[in-house]
Scaffold this motif. Structure first.
Motif, PDB file in Angstrom:
ATOM      1  N   GLU A 236      23.220  64.249  16.159  1.00  0.00           N
ATOM      2  CA  GLU A 236      24.205  65.424  15.957  1.00  0.00           C
ATOM      3  C   GLU A 236      25.488  65.437  16.213  1.00  0.00           C
ATOM      4  OE1 GLU A 236      21.834  68.922  17.133  1.00  0.00           O
ATOM      5  OE2 GLU A 236      20.095  68.677  15.698  1.00  0.00           O
ATOM      6  N   ARG A 237      25.856  65.354  17.517  1.00  0.00           N
ATOM      7  CA  ARG A 237      27.158  65.336  17.989  1.00  0.00           C
ATOM      8  C   ARG A 237      27.846  64.230  17.225  1.00  0.00           C
ATOM      9  NH1 ARG A 237      28.378  68.031  22.709  1.00  0.00           N
ATOM     10  NH2 ARG A 237      30.578  66.909  22.569  1.00  0.00           N
ATOM     11  N   LEU A 238      27.204  62.909  17.045  1.00  0.00           N
ATOM     12  CA  LEU A 238      28.173  61.859  16.273  1.00  0.00           C
ATOM     13  C   LEU A 238      27.921  61.720  14.813  1.00  0.00           C
ATOM     14  CD1 LEU A 238      27.444  59.182  19.046  1.00  0.00           C
ATOM     15  CD2 LEU A 238      29.319  60.709  18.874  1.00  0.00           C
ATOM     16  N   LEU A 239      27.174  62.616  14.443  1.00  0.00           N
ATOM     17  CA  LEU A 239      26.719  62.388  12.926  1.00  0.00           C
ATOM     18  C   LEU A 239      26.151  61.237  12.215  1.00  0.00           C
ATOM     19  CD1 LEU A 239      30.038  64.210  11.551  1.00  0.00           C
ATOM     20  CD2 LEU A 239      27.974  65.265  12.152  1.00  0.00           C
ATOM     21  N   ILE A 240      24.943  60.876  13.241  1.00  0.00           N
ATOM     22  CA  ILE A 240      24.346  59.524  13.150  1.00  0.00           C
ATOM     23  C   ILE A 240      22.688  60.099  13.398  1.00  0.00           C
ATOM     24  CG2 ILE A 240      26.130  57.892  13.558  1.00  0.00           C
ATOM     25  CD1 ILE A 240      24.655  57.725  16.357  1.00  0.00           C
ATOM     26  N   SER A 241      21.900  59.176  12.602  1.00  0.00           N
ATOM     27  CA  SER A 241      20.423  59.400  12.460  1.00  0.00           C
ATOM     28  C   SER A 241      19.992  59.312  14.141  1.00  0.00           C
ATOM     29  CB  SER A 241      19.722  58.675  11.883  1.00  0.00           C
ATOM     30  OG  SER A 241      19.939  57.402  12.104  1.00  0.00           O
ATOM     31  N   GLN A 242      19.102  60.132  14.615  1.00  0.00           N
ATOM     32  CA  GLN A 242      18.296  60.127  15.669  1.00  0.00           C
ATOM     33  C   GLN A 242      17.474  58.665  15.979  1.00  0.00           C
ATOM     34  OE1 GLN A 242      14.624  59.985  16.096  1.00  0.00           O
ATOM     35  NE2 GLN A 242      14.912  60.040  18.381  1.00  0.00           N
ATOM     36  N   PRO A 243      17.001  58.148  14.935  1.00  0.00           N
ATOM     37  CA  PRO A 243      16.271  56.868  14.878  1.00  0.00           C
ATOM     38  C   PRO A 243      17.306  55.589  15.340  1.00  0.00           C
ATOM     39  CG  PRO A 243      15.516  57.906  13.079  1.00  0.00           C
ATOM     40  CD  PRO A 243      16.417  58.754  13.670  1.00  0.00           C
ATOM     41  N   LYS A 244      18.547  55.711  14.643  1.00  0.00           N
ATOM     42  CA  LYS A 244      19.476  54.539  15.096  1.00  0.00           C
ATOM     43  C   LYS A 244      20.015  54.563  16.718  1.00  0.00           C
ATOM     44  CE  LYS A 244      24.344  53.391  14.155  1.00  0.00           C
ATOM     45  NZ  LYS A 244      25.651  53.716  13.701  1.00  0.00           N
ATOM     46  N   ILE A 245      20.006  56.013  17.242  1.00  0.00           N
ATOM     47  CA  ILE A 245      20.002  55.955  18.803  1.00  0.00           C
ATOM     48  C   ILE A 245      19.090  55.465  19.401  1.00  0.00           C
ATOM     49  CG2 ILE A 245      20.218  57.525  20.667  1.00  0.00           C
ATOM     50  CD1 ILE A 245      22.764  57.627  18.815  1.00  0.00           C
ATOM     51  N   SER A 246      17.781  55.703  19.011  1.00  0.00           N
ATOM     52  CA  SER A 246      16.726  54.917  19.574  1.00  0.00           C
ATOM     53  C   SER A 246      16.431  53.660  19.501  1.00  0.00           C
ATOM     54  CB  SER A 246      15.283  55.718  19.063  1.00  0.00           C
ATOM     55  OG  SER A 246      15.256  56.828  19.203  1.00  0.00           O
ATOM     56  N   LEU A 247      17.093  53.040  18.250  1.00  0.00           N
ATOM     57  CA  LEU A 247      17.186  51.494  18.235  1.00  0.00           C
ATOM     58  C   LEU A 247      18.255  50.963  19.144  1.00  0.00           C
ATOM     59  CD1 LEU A 247      16.768  51.288  14.293  1.00  0.00           C
ATOM     60  CD2 LEU A 247      15.152  50.455  15.993  1.00  0.00           C
ATOM     61  N   LEU A 248      19.426  51.481  19.315  1.00  0.00           N
ATOM     62  CA  LEU A 248      20.419  51.176  20.128  1.00  0.00           C
ATOM     63  C   LEU A 248      20.005  50.986  21.449  1.00  0.00           C
ATOM     64  CD1 LEU A 248      23.551  53.117  18.728  1.00  0.00           C
ATOM     65  CD2 LEU A 248      23.014  50.726  18.254  1.00  0.00           C
ATOM     66  N   GLU A 249      19.283  52.161  21.933  1.00  0.00           N
ATOM     67  CA  GLU A 249      18.891  51.938  23.484  1.00  0.00           C
ATOM     68  C   GLU A 249      17.724  51.031  23.747  1.00  0.00           C
ATOM     69  OE1 GLU A 249      20.082  56.866  24.473  1.00  0.00           O
ATOM     70  OE2 GLU A 249      17.680  56.298  24.432  1.00  0.00           O
TER      71      GLU A 249
ATOM     72  N   MET B 284      21.243  64.958  27.748  1.00  0.00           N
ATOM     73  CA  MET B 284      21.050  65.065  26.258  1.00  0.00           C
ATOM     74  C   MET B 284      19.920  64.344  25.787  1.00  0.00           C
ATOM     75  SD  MET B 284      25.146  64.518  25.285  1.00  0.00           S
ATOM     76  CE  MET B 284      24.960  65.433  23.628  1.00  0.00           C
ATOM     77  N   THR B 285      19.467  64.926  24.726  1.00  0.00           N
ATOM     78  CA  THR B 285      18.330  64.276  23.998  1.00  0.00           C
ATOM     79  C   THR B 285      19.070  63.488  22.998  1.00  0.00           C
ATOM     80  OG1 THR B 285      18.255  65.972  22.481  1.00  0.00           O
ATOM     81  CG2 THR B 285      16.915  66.204  24.329  1.00  0.00           C
ATOM     82  N   THR B 286      18.087  62.356  22.385  1.00  0.00           N
ATOM     83  CA  THR B 286      18.566  61.550  21.423  1.00  0.00           C
ATOM     84  C   THR B 286      18.987  62.349  19.896  1.00  0.00           C
ATOM     85  OG1 THR B 286      16.355  61.064  20.676  1.00  0.00           O
ATOM     86  CG2 THR B 286      17.435  59.410  21.846  1.00  0.00           C
ATOM     87  N   GLN B 287      18.341  63.479  19.937  1.00  0.00           N
ATOM     88  CA  GLN B 287      18.629  64.288  18.696  1.00  0.00           C
ATOM     89  C   GLN B 287      19.796  64.998  18.799  1.00  0.00           C
ATOM     90  OE1 GLN B 287      16.798  64.644  15.801  1.00  0.00           O
ATOM     91  NE2 GLN B 287      18.511  65.786  15.192  1.00  0.00           N
ATOM     92  N   GLN B 288      20.157  65.363  20.151  1.00  0.00           N
ATOM     93  CA  GLN B 288      21.601  65.824  20.593  1.00  0.00           C
ATOM     94  C   GLN B 288      22.604  65.260  20.127  1.00  0.00           C
ATOM     95  OE1 GLN B 288      20.495  67.567  24.313  1.00  0.00           O
ATOM     96  NE2 GLN B 288      20.389  69.698  23.636  1.00  0.00           N
ATOM     97  N   VAL B 289      22.531  63.801  20.691  1.00  0.00           N
ATOM     98  CA  VAL B 289      23.785  62.746  20.557  1.00  0.00           C
ATOM     99  C   VAL B 289      23.793  62.520  19.006  1.00  0.00           C
ATOM    100  CG1 VAL B 289      24.160  60.233  20.982  1.00  0.00           C
ATOM    101  CG2 VAL B 289      22.990  61.790  22.772  1.00  0.00           C
TER     102      VAL B 289
END
Length: 310
Positions: A34-47, A27-32
């Motif tokens: 969209e599935r969790l209804l949060i922003s893509q930058p948040k996923i990047s910051l978490l990782e 999965m891409t950060t964008q797909q994650v």
């Protein structure tokens, strides 16, 4: 005795694990996002370990990535709990460079290049106080005192009875010639450097002016390395408003190469001690005495050289 938790390290380890799980899932950060209804930058910051994450969010991510091993899920949720704890530096209030302190506290080794001042881990209290007063002129007396306390507490890593920090420092000659706090303060500081350089886990090298141009002319940097193989090395670049942390392997490799060049060009440890001995003598025995004079352009500060330096 309980195990000391470093929230900065726990957050980085958790982020690294979550990134690995996402990549394995395809999965891409964008797909994650969209599935969790949060922003893509948040996923990047978490990782990247730059943002806190709640245990339940870790559980949801693990479910999304198809993690079946409950022990692994529990481990990641525990890392999330640890990442929300407070480091010792948090007891001093809002420390702007708390992220760096957390990394420094966990590092097994640091390779540092300093062009302008003695690095904080090697500063005497008087020198540190003068640096803080000069570089943060608008700080209140309380803020300056807090900074000094934090800086001196960080130095405990150098004297730790078990696994003291392995420290390499390449110090530009300019840092030795810059009179911070006065001649007496400088003499004490350089004597302190000579004393510390005799410790087996501290390597100090001076880069003389006559070396000319070198890879460090662009400014200070430090490489932090960790004992755990899962913890990625970090390049730290101190800046006036916001510090930079580089973790890409290509960046770490580039700065490692730069540091190797600096070490080759700098004086060896023994010659460095002799060099420091010579510089100490230039500060003589008279206190540095700044004076003020007025000109047509306003008030300017003139610093009279120490007698033996003229």
């Amino acid at each position: 005795m309980g195990v000391t938790v470093n929230p900065t390290v726990s957050r980085r380890r958790l982020g690294s694990e979550l990134r690995r799980l996402r990549e394995v899932s395809g999965m891409t950060t964008q797909q994650v996002a969209e599935r969790l209804l949060i922003s893509q930058p948040k996923i990047s910051l978490l990782e990247n370990g730059h943002r806190l994450i709640k245990p339940r969010d870790v559980r949801d991510l693990c479910a999304l990535y198809g993690v079946q091993d409950q022990r692994r899920v529990d481990h990641l949720m525990q890392l999330a709990r640890e990442s929300g704890q407070q480091g010792w530096w948090n007891s001093y209030g809002d420390i702007s460079y708390g992220a760096y302190i957390g990394l420094e506290a966990a590092a097994a080794a640091i390779r540092s290049y300093e062009p302008m001042v003695i690095p904080g881990l090697l500063q005497t209290p008087a020198y540190a106080q003068a640096v803080i007063a000069g570089t943060i002129p608008h700080a209140t007396a309380e803020q300056a005192a807090t900074r000094l306390q934090v800086r001196l507490r960080r130095q405990s890593r150098l004297g730790a009875p078990r696994n003291p920090l392995r420290l390499w420092v390449v110090l530009d000659e300019s840092a030795l010639r810059r009179v911070v706090g006065g001649c007496e303060v400088m003499r004490e500081q350089l004597d302190h450097l000579i004393h510390l350089s005799a410790r087996p886990h501290i390597t100090l090298q001076v880069l003389p002016h006559d070396v000319g141009a070198h890879p460090g002319v662009s400014g200070q940097f430090a490489l932090l390395e960790f004992a755990d193989a899962t913890d990625v090395s970090v390049v730290y670049l101190e800046r006036f408003t916001s510090d930079l942390y580089l973790e890409k392997r290509s960046d770490v490799r580039r700065y490692s190469d730069m540091y190797a060049h600096l070490q080759t060009q700098a004086l060896g440890p023994d010659r460095t001690r002799h060099f420091l001995d010579d510089v100490v003598k230039t500060y003589g025995g008279t206190e540095f005495c700044p004076d003020l004079y007025r000109s047509g352009h306003g008030v300017q500060r003139v610093q009279e050289p120490c007698p033996s330096m003229s």
